[in-house]
Design an enzyme around this catalytic site. Structure first.
Site, PDB file in Angstrom:
ATOM      1  N   HIS A 157      -1.391 -10.323   2.076  1.00  0.00           N
ATOM      2  CA  HIS A 157      -1.339  -9.027   2.771  1.00  0.00           C
ATOM      3  C   HIS A 157      -2.598  -8.232   2.479  1.00  0.00           C
ATOM      4  CE1 HIS A 157       0.601  -8.574  -1.187  1.00  0.00           C
ATOM      5  NE2 HIS A 157       0.083  -7.353  -1.224  1.00  0.00           N
TER       6      HIS A 157
ATOM      7  N   ASP B 216       3.595   0.907   3.950  1.00  0.00           N
ATOM      8  CA  ASP B 216       3.985   0.566   2.580  1.00  0.00           C
ATOM      9  C   ASP B 216       5.123   1.486   2.145  1.00  0.00           C
ATOM     10  OD1 ASP B 216       2.339  -1.013   0.061  1.00  0.00           O
ATOM     11  OD2 ASP B 216       3.847   0.491  -0.482  1.00  0.00           O
TER      12      ASP B 216
ATOM     13  N   ASN C 291      -5.217  -7.483  -3.085  1.00  0.00           N
ATOM     14  CA  ASN C 291      -4.967  -7.802  -4.492  1.00  0.00           C
ATOM     15  C   ASN C 291      -4.650  -9.296  -4.564  1.00  0.00           C
ATOM     16  OD1 ASN C 291      -5.219  -5.097  -5.296  1.00  0.00           O
ATOM     17  ND2 ASN C 291      -3.078  -4.675  -4.793  1.00  0.00           N
TER      18      ASN C 291
ATOM     19  N   GLN D  96      -1.466  -7.956  -7.783  1.00  0.00           N
ATOM     20  CA  GLN D  96      -0.620  -8.542  -6.738  1.00  0.00           C
ATOM     21  C   GLN D  96       0.805  -8.698  -7.255  1.00  0.00           C
ATOM     22  OE1 GLN D  96      -1.986 -12.257  -5.040  1.00  0.00           O
ATOM     23  NE2 GLN D  96      -0.337 -12.295  -3.522  1.00  0.00           N
TER      24      GLN D  96
HETATM   25  P1  AMP Z   1       0.630  -5.920  -4.007  1.00  0.00           P
HETATM   26  O1  AMP Z   1       0.950  -5.203  -5.288  1.00  0.00           O
HETATM   27  O2  AMP Z   1      -0.823  -5.944  -3.631  1.00  0.00           O
HETATM   28  O3  AMP Z   1       1.260  -7.309  -4.014  1.00  0.00           O
HETATM   29  O4  AMP Z   1       1.310  -5.091  -2.848  1.00  0.00           O
HETATM   30  C1  AMP Z   1       2.665  -5.159  -2.527  1.00  0.00           C
HETATM   31  C2  AMP Z   1       2.988  -3.879  -1.811  1.00  0.00           C
HETATM   32  O5  AMP Z   1       4.215  -4.064  -1.124  1.00  0.00           O
HETATM   33  C3  AMP Z   1       3.166  -2.667  -2.722  1.00  0.00           C
HETATM   34  O6  AMP Z   1       2.228  -1.659  -2.367  1.00  0.00           O
HETATM   35  C4  AMP Z   1       4.608  -2.237  -2.456  1.00  0.00           C
HETATM   36  O7  AMP Z   1       4.759  -0.829  -2.464  1.00  0.00           O
HETATM   37  C5  AMP Z   1       4.865  -2.825  -1.085  1.00  0.00           C
HETATM   38  N1  AMP Z   1       6.252  -3.082  -0.772  1.00  0.00           N
HETATM   39  C6  AMP Z   1       7.184  -3.669  -1.561  1.00  0.00           C
HETATM   40  N2  AMP Z   1       8.360  -3.765  -0.916  1.00  0.00           N
HETATM   41  C7  AMP Z   1       8.159  -3.236   0.318  1.00  0.00           C
HETATM   42  C8  AMP Z   1       8.998  -3.045   1.462  1.00  0.00           C
HETATM   43  N3  AMP Z   1      10.296  -3.432   1.483  1.00  0.00           N
HETATM   44  N4  AMP Z   1       8.469  -2.446   2.560  1.00  0.00           N
HETATM   45  C9  AMP Z   1       7.171  -2.048   2.556  1.00  0.00           C
HETATM   46  N5  AMP Z   1       6.333  -2.212   1.522  1.00  0.00           N
HETATM   47  C10 AMP Z   1       6.821  -2.797   0.408  1.00  0.00           C
END
Ligand code: AMP
Ligand code: ZN
Length: 117
Positions: free
Chosen positions: A103, A35, A90, A97
């Site tokens: 994911h 992440d 989430n 989310q």
């Molecule tokens: P969610 O809030 O459950 O949808 O999780 C999305 C996750 O994606 C968050 O923890 C972000 O920090 C992560 N995220 C967003 N952009 C990237 C990226 N380019 N590479 C890795 N993680 C990311």
């Protein structure tokens, strides 16, 4: 079409290699990467290569791939030598989310509180 790559989806772009990520594991059906904003010493996202908006849609359409994610979460935890880990899906904006490609968060390496915030 459900399951097809979406042009405007960040995680589809990571699967395609068009956006860089720190990939830790790959299988035929999944990709696992760190992440970008880690909330624990280990914070890895395990995603299906196919695009579904959340884990529930993925499980309904492709249950075998949903099971692959659960197995990959354990493999990530083993690679990082975690005795315990937390897996979070989430699902919906009210649950936090923000990326609309299914994911699993795999979190570990520190103590965890319950209930989560
Ligand atoms: P969610 O809030 O459950 O949808 O999780 C999305 C996750 O994606 C968050 O923890 C972000 O920090 C992560 N995220 C967003 N952009 C990237 C990226 N380019 N590479 C890795 N993680 C990311
Ligand atoms: Zn996607």
């Amino acid at each position: 079409m459900p399951g097809e790559p979406q042009d405007d989806c960040l995680f589809c772009k990571i699967v395609a290699g068009h956006v860089p990520a720190t990939i830790v594991r790959e299988t035929e059906t999944t990709v696992a990467f760190r992440d970008i904003n880690p909330q624990a010493p280990t914070h890895v996202l395990v995603i299906p290569r196919v695009h579904y908006r959340d884990a529930a849609e993925l499980a309904a359409a492709e249950p075998a791939v949903a099971a692959d994610i659960l197995r990959e979460a354990k493999a990530v935890a083993d690679e990082d030598k975690l005795e315990s880990y937390r897996m979070v899906f989430n699902t919906g904006s009210g649950a936090g989310q923000t990326v609309w490609h299914a994911h699993a968060h795999v979190l570990g390496g520190r103590g965890m509180q319950w209930p989560p915030g």
